[in-house]
Design an enzyme around this catalytic site. Sequence first.
Site, PDB file in Angstrom:
ATOM      1  N   ASN A   1       0.283  18.067 -21.616  1.00 39.12           N
ATOM      2  CA  ASN A   1      -0.119  17.024 -22.560  1.00 39.12           C
ATOM      3  C   ASN A   1      -0.127  17.527 -24.001  1.00 39.12           C
ATOM      4  OD1 ASN A   1      -0.549  15.104 -20.510  1.00 39.12           O
ATOM      5  ND2 ASN A   1      -2.470  16.117 -20.002  1.00 39.12           N
TER       6      ASN A   1
ATOM      7  N   GLU B   1      -3.608  17.416 -11.821  1.00 39.88           N
ATOM      8  CA  GLU B   1      -4.066  17.745 -13.178  1.00 39.88           C
ATOM      9  C   GLU B   1      -5.552  18.087 -13.229  1.00 39.88           C
ATOM     10  OE1 GLU B   1      -2.153  15.602 -16.482  1.00 39.88           O
ATOM     11  OE2 GLU B   1      -4.089  15.681 -17.474  1.00 39.88           O
TER      12      GLU B   1
ATOM     13  N   GLU C   1      10.172  16.544 -25.732  1.00 40.10           N
ATOM     14  CA  GLU C   1       9.548  16.964 -24.465  1.00 40.10           C
ATOM     15  C   GLU C   1      10.197  18.246 -23.944  1.00 40.10           C
ATOM     16  OE1 GLU C   1       6.809  15.519 -23.311  1.00 40.10           O
ATOM     17  OE2 GLU C   1       6.938  13.325 -23.391  1.00 40.10           O
TER      18      GLU C   1
ATOM     19  N   ARG D   1      -1.931  21.755 -15.295  1.00 40.03           N
ATOM     20  CA  ARG D   1      -1.038  20.633 -15.631  1.00 40.03           C
ATOM     21  C   ARG D   1      -1.408  19.977 -16.958  1.00 40.03           C
ATOM     22  NH1 ARG D   1       1.609  16.007 -11.657  1.00 40.03           N
ATOM     23  NH2 ARG D   1       2.762  14.966 -13.320  1.00 40.03           N
TER      24      ARG D   1
ATOM     25  N   HIS E   1      -0.537   9.670 -28.302  1.00 39.88           N
ATOM     26  CA  HIS E   1      -0.916   8.388 -27.705  1.00 39.88           C
ATOM     27  C   HIS E   1      -1.660   7.521 -28.719  1.00 39.88           C
ATOM     28  CE1 HIS E   1      -0.704   9.829 -23.225  1.00 39.88           C
ATOM     29  NE2 HIS E   1       0.479   9.652 -23.775  1.00 39.88           N
TER      30      HIS E   1
ATOM     31  N   ARG F   1       0.819  -1.237   0.000  1.00 40.44           N
ATOM     32  CA  ARG F   1       0.000   0.000   0.000  1.00 40.44           C
ATOM     33  C   ARG F   1       0.837   1.266   0.000  1.00 40.44           C
ATOM     34  NH1 ARG F   1      -3.687  -2.546   3.800  1.00 40.44           N
ATOM     35  NH2 ARG F   1      -5.335  -3.499   2.590  1.00 40.44           N
TER      36      ARG F   1
ATOM     37  N   HIS G   1       0.038  15.086 -26.865  1.00 38.64           N
ATOM     38  CA  HIS G   1      -0.121  13.731 -26.340  1.00 38.64           C
ATOM     39  C   HIS G   1      -1.407  13.036 -26.779  1.00 38.64           C
ATOM     40  CE1 HIS G   1       3.338  14.918 -24.048  1.00 38.64           C
ATOM     41  NE2 HIS G   1       3.394  13.769 -23.401  1.00 38.64           N
TER      42      HIS G   1
ATOM     43  N   LYS H   1       8.375  22.468 -15.077  1.00 40.22           N
ATOM     44  CA  LYS H   1       7.510  21.368 -14.636  1.00 40.22           C
ATOM     45  C   LYS H   1       7.243  21.449 -13.136  1.00 40.22           C
ATOM     46  CE  LYS H   1       5.961  16.806 -15.025  1.00 40.22           C
ATOM     47  NZ  LYS H   1       5.958  15.544 -15.695  1.00 40.22           N
TER      48      LYS H   1
ATOM     49  N   LYS I   1       3.572  11.296 -11.741  1.00 41.07           N
ATOM     50  CA  LYS I   1       2.667  10.442 -12.533  1.00 41.07           C
ATOM     51  C   LYS I   1       3.362   9.098 -12.711  1.00 41.07           C
ATOM     52  CE  LYS I   1      -0.092  13.519 -15.393  1.00 41.07           C
ATOM     53  NZ  LYS I   1      -0.380  13.937 -16.776  1.00 41.07           N
TER      54      LYS I   1
ATOM     55  N   HIS J   1       8.019   7.072 -27.746  1.00 43.22           N
ATOM     56  CA  HIS J   1       7.062   7.988 -27.126  1.00 43.22           C
ATOM     57  C   HIS J   1       7.366   9.449 -27.503  1.00 43.22           C
ATOM     58  CE1 HIS J   1       4.371   9.847 -24.282  1.00 43.22           C
ATOM     59  NE2 HIS J   1       5.381  10.551 -23.810  1.00 43.22           N
TER      60      HIS J   1
HETATM   61  P1  NAD Z   1      12.760   4.277 -22.011  1.00 45.78           P
HETATM   62  O1  NAD Z   1      12.660   4.237 -20.554  1.00 45.78           O
HETATM   63  O2  NAD Z   1      12.227   3.155 -22.796  1.00 45.78           O
HETATM   64  O3  NAD Z   1      14.300   4.504 -22.402  1.00 45.78           O
HETATM   65  C1  NAD Z   1      14.653   4.554 -23.747  1.00 45.78           C
HETATM   66  C2  NAD Z   1      15.706   3.495 -24.106  1.00 45.78           C
HETATM   67  O4  NAD Z   1      16.995   3.938 -23.660  1.00 45.78           O
HETATM   68  C3  NAD Z   1      15.508   2.135 -23.454  1.00 45.78           C
HETATM   69  O5  NAD Z   1      15.922   1.140 -24.358  1.00 45.78           O
HETATM   70  C4  NAD Z   1      16.462   2.167 -22.261  1.00 45.78           C
HETATM   71  O6  NAD Z   1      16.872   0.875 -21.885  1.00 45.78           O
HETATM   72  C5  NAD Z   1      17.606   2.952 -22.820  1.00 45.78           C
HETATM   73  N1  NAD Z   1      18.399   3.734 -21.870  1.00 45.78           N
HETATM   74  C6  NAD Z   1      17.927   4.455 -20.829  1.00 45.78           C
HETATM   75  N2  NAD Z   1      18.915   5.196 -20.300  1.00 45.78           N
HETATM   76  C7  NAD Z   1      20.031   4.934 -21.018  1.00 45.78           C
HETATM   77  C8  NAD Z   1      21.358   5.425 -20.960  1.00 45.78           C
HETATM   78  N3  NAD Z   1      21.722   6.382 -20.119  1.00 45.78           N
HETATM   79  N4  NAD Z   1      22.260   4.922 -21.835  1.00 45.78           N
HETATM   80  C9  NAD Z   1      21.870   3.988 -22.761  1.00 45.78           C
HETATM   81  N5  NAD Z   1      20.632   3.511 -22.886  1.00 45.78           N
HETATM   82  C10 NAD Z   1      19.707   3.988 -22.012  1.00 45.78           C
HETATM   83  O7  NAD Z   1      12.059   5.593 -22.628  1.00 45.78           O
HETATM   84  P2  NAD Z   1      11.936   7.103 -22.176  1.00 45.78           P
HETATM   85  O8  NAD Z   1      11.872   7.868 -23.432  1.00 45.78           O
HETATM   86  O9  NAD Z   1      12.938   7.476 -21.150  1.00 45.78           O
HETATM   87  O10 NAD Z   1      10.505   7.147 -21.462  1.00 45.78           O
HETATM   88  C11 NAD Z   1       9.319   6.930 -22.190  1.00 45.78           C
HETATM   89  C12 NAD Z   1       8.219   6.606 -21.217  1.00 45.78           C
HETATM   90  O11 NAD Z   1       8.035   7.698 -20.322  1.00 45.78           O
HETATM   91  C13 NAD Z   1       6.887   6.363 -21.897  1.00 45.78           C
HETATM   92  O12 NAD Z   1       6.317   5.200 -21.390  1.00 45.78           O
HETATM   93  C14 NAD Z   1       6.058   7.567 -21.487  1.00 45.78           C
HETATM   94  O13 NAD Z   1       4.693   7.277 -21.401  1.00 45.78           O
HETATM   95  C15 NAD Z   1       6.642   7.893 -20.153  1.00 45.78           C
HETATM   96  N6  NAD Z   1       6.415   9.290 -19.751  1.00 45.78           N
HETATM   97  C16 NAD Z   1       5.924   9.497 -18.501  1.00 45.78           C
HETATM   98  C17 NAD Z   1       5.732  10.781 -18.036  1.00 45.78           C
HETATM   99  C18 NAD Z   1       5.265  11.006 -16.635  1.00 45.78           C
HETATM  100  O14 NAD Z   1       4.950  12.153 -16.288  1.00 45.78           O
HETATM  101  N7  NAD Z   1       5.240   9.994 -15.799  1.00 45.78           N
HETATM  102  C19 NAD Z   1       6.055  11.875 -18.858  1.00 45.78           C
HETATM  103  C20 NAD Z   1       6.556  11.628 -20.127  1.00 45.78           C
HETATM  104  C21 NAD Z   1       6.743  10.320 -20.554  1.00 45.78           C
HETATM  105  N1  GLY Z   2       3.990  14.473 -18.621  1.00 51.73           N
HETATM  106  C1  GLY Z   2       2.793  15.114 -18.257  1.00 51.73           C
HETATM  107  C2  GLY Z   2       2.655  15.375 -16.794  1.00 51.73           C
HETATM  108  O1  GLY Z   2       3.487  15.025 -16.006  1.00 51.73           O
HETATM  109  O2  GLY Z   2       1.674  15.927 -16.400  1.00 51.73           O
END
Ligand code: NAD
Ligand code: GLY
Length: 377
Positions: A254, A246, A194, A250, A261, A130, A257, A236, A152, A275
């Site tokens: 998006n 949000e 981003e 906030r 998406h 939890r 997005h 941010k 998030k 992404h």
């Molecule tokens: P990811 O986590 O898949 O990383 C991209 C690739 O790079 C992967 O293959 C990973 O293994 C590799 N990698 C990571 N760090 C590395 C490094 N330093 N050196 C070499 N390789 C490395 O992708 P991402 O673009 O970081 O994140 C995308 C995700 O984030 C999506 O699922 C998206 O929905 C989410 N997201 C969330 C929020 C939020 O507010 N929570 C905001 C934006 C995006």
């Molecule tokens: N990436 C969108 C948010 O954090 O609200």
Amino acid sequence: MNASSATKNIETLNVALGERSYDILVGPGLISDAGLHIANVIPQPRVVVVTDENVAPHYLGPIMASLKNANIDATAITLPAGEESKSFAMLEELSESLLELKIERTTTLIALGGGVIGDLVGFAAAVTLRGIPFIQVPTTLLSQVDSSVGGKTGINSRLGKNLVGAFYQPLLVLADIETLDTLPRREVLAGYAEVVKYGLISDAGFFDWLVDNGASLIDGDAGARIHAIITSCKAKAKIVAEDELELGVRALLNLGHTFGHALEAETGYSDKLLHGESVAIGSIMAFDASQRTGLCRVEDFEKVRSHFESIGLPVGLAHIKGSDWTASRLLEHMSRDKKVKDGKITFVLVRAIGDAFVTSDISNDAVAGMLEDYIAN
Ligand code: NAD
Ligand code: GLY
């Protein structure tokens, strides 16, 4: 700030959320000093570091050594890399592994990786026992400027992206800019989408700075990277402090997005379309929809598109492999978006670069017409 940070030029920002406030540290050397920073915030000297198989060979050894030097008991779990890991199956596997390790409610999870690891581990922290503490150590540009900040967390459903999750804030964010040196160029570019988003939403001056400095940032200029990451995290942190859940401002984060998406769902969350790439195309579509409906000047749309093209970001659907696009299927994905209200799809549109707003006041026919043009070209 400790002496080691001072010598390494670490910038500290704060996300002001009352009792749930936390620091974001940005700079070089934060992984090798992680133990020092983490020891200051954890309730028990025990952590589980969760990472992926691409990140582990570079950074798992150094962070484990640093934690050990700080007398923190640390166990590591390495998961498969990629968006597919943001799944119910992987959440189950991770939570069961944590329970097998007999974690306690004061054991801290450390998410070492990109947004996939951060979102998944954050959600596992929110629901296992939890709720246990967690820390973000983002290693991609995207996760350093966006996903590690703001709480998030979540996974994808077969019906859509990020549809299952929780708002759950970390105790600390350590953004070590040196990790970007091993990130593949395609991933750096995807994260850049981003970064630009903050300029497009509310900071035209930052967008102009990116037009001048974006290429060197992508090529590895450390000064440009630090400036862009800090500017993005400040923007941010301010928005999250104002509207954690949000309910208002906030939603501007998006931008791109709703379109993005749908494109990701249609390409199966695969490496056909990352992404950040989907956010780039989605942002172009948001500017295009805005100029087509007379909300913003065509010159602003063209300025953004030309910057994306010159930097190497995708601006259309032509180069995405193996997708049989239809406007109706894309709209169907959009109709499952979290932001749908009273059956109407919500979009972030723009009046100008740096002036975004949220609206449901655009007809599905207008959106479908624009999508048809993208599919035809
Ligand atoms: P990811 O986590 O898949 O990383 C991209 C690739 O790079 C992967 O293959 C990973 O293994 C590799 N990698 C990571 N760090 C590395 C490094 N330093 N050196 C070499 N390789 C490395 O992708 P991402 O673009 O970081 O994140 C995308 C995700 O984030 C999506 O699922 C998206 O929905 C989410 N997201 C969330 C929020 C939020 O507010 N929570 C905001 C934006 C995006
Ligand atoms: N990436 C969108 C948010 O954090 O609200």
